[in-house]
Design a protein around this motif. Structure first.
Motif, PDB file in Angstrom:
ATOM      1  N   PRO A  63      -1.992  -8.568  -2.880  1.00  0.00           N
ATOM      2  CA  PRO A  63      -2.406  -7.391  -2.121  1.00  0.00           C
ATOM      3  C   PRO A  63      -2.617  -7.751  -0.644  1.00  0.00           C
ATOM      4  O   PRO A  63      -3.064  -8.842  -0.324  1.00  0.00           O
ATOM      5  CB  PRO A  63      -3.737  -6.989  -2.748  1.00  0.00           C
ATOM      6  N   SER A  65      -7.204 -11.829   6.297  1.00  0.00           N
ATOM      7  CA  SER A  65      -5.974 -11.288   5.724  1.00  0.00           C
ATOM      8  C   SER A  65      -4.997 -12.438   5.463  1.00  0.00           C
ATOM      9  O   SER A  65      -4.873 -13.349   6.288  1.00  0.00           O
ATOM     10  CB  SER A  65      -5.321 -10.296   6.691  1.00  0.00           C
ATOM     11  N   SER A  89       3.667  -6.796  -1.326  1.00  0.00           N
ATOM     12  CA  SER A  89       2.723  -6.744  -2.436  1.00  0.00           C
ATOM     13  C   SER A  89       3.379  -6.491  -3.785  1.00  0.00           C
ATOM     14  O   SER A  89       3.015  -7.098  -4.770  1.00  0.00           O
ATOM     15  CB  SER A  89       1.648  -5.685  -2.171  1.00  0.00           C
ATOM     16  N   PRO A  97      -4.664  -6.216   2.170  1.00  0.00           N
ATOM     17  CA  PRO A  97      -5.567  -5.193   2.691  1.00  0.00           C
ATOM     18  C   PRO A  97      -5.293  -4.921   4.162  1.00  0.00           C
ATOM     19  O   PRO A  97      -5.052  -5.845   4.931  1.00  0.00           O
ATOM     20  CB  PRO A  97      -6.960  -5.809   2.491  1.00  0.00           C
ATOM     21  N   ASP A 106      -6.582  -2.174   7.452  1.00  0.00           N
ATOM     22  CA  ASP A 106      -7.488  -1.109   7.874  1.00  0.00           C
ATOM     23  C   ASP A 106      -6.700   0.195   7.954  1.00  0.00           C
ATOM     24  O   ASP A 106      -5.466   0.195   8.045  1.00  0.00           O
ATOM     25  CB  ASP A 106      -8.097  -1.440   9.241  1.00  0.00           C
ATOM     26  N   GLY A 163       0.791  -1.230   0.000  1.00  0.00           N
ATOM     27  CA  GLY A 163       0.000   0.000   0.000  1.00  0.00           C
ATOM     28  C   GLY A 163       0.817   1.272   0.000  1.00  0.00           C
ATOM     29  O   GLY A 163       0.328   2.330   0.408  1.00  0.00           O
TER      30      GLY A 163
END
Length: 159
Positions: free
Chosen positions: A89, A111, A72, A91, A93, A49
């Motif tokens: 990926p 996850s 990632s 993810p 929060d 991210g």
């Protein structure tokens, strides 16, 4: 600007049980290793991210061991090691107060990082500190945060 998450210009760097996410830089948004003589190891670290997580032109050093990591985007960086999740990926929060002393990126349910990490430093707690055990499942989670499953639902029967 270079090196949004990590900018290394050291001879050796060992990153353990760390989450690097949500960083931006023109070069090396996630990790930038500026010195070609740098020796880097990653253990149970989550990198995802960022404007770029790892990118070959920005990583001049040598990764000597990468184990139990989730990264990632690797963009041509050679990562020797085992038990890694690469190119998937991760993810997370949003950075928030999830208890403890610092804000954290919580792992969402399901996850890929859950129960896939290691604890080479034998840490008793995750990044949040006391009250937040480093391991809650079959293994520690990748990164700085240990997933806490929601409490079981209470079923009330009325007759």
């Amino acid at each position: 600007m270079a090196g949004g998450g990590f900018y290394c210009k050291m001879p050796a760097l060992d990153i353990v049980n760390t989450t690097i996410s949500g960083n931006y830089a023109k070069r090396g948004g996630g990790v930038r290793v500026h010195d070609s003589r740098s020796i880097v190891s990653l253990q149970s670290t989550l990198i995802s991210g960022n404007s770029d997580d790892l990118d070959f032109p920005d990583v001049l050093g040598t990764f000597v061991a990468v184990t139990n990591c989730l990264i990632s985007v690797t963009n041509g960086v050679a990562l020797p090691g085992a038990n890694n999740i690469l190119g998937l990926p991760a993810p997370l929060d949003s950075l928030a107060d999830n208890g403890g002393l610092t804000r954290t990126h919580a792992l969402p349910r399901r996850s890929p990082a859950i129960d896939k990490g290691s604890n080479p430093l034998a840490l008793a707690t995750d990044q949040r500190g006391p009250g937040f055990p480093r391991q809650l499942g079959t293994a520690v989670d990748i990164g700085a945060y240990e997933y806490l499953p929601p409490p079981p639902a209470t079923i009330i029967c009325v007759q």
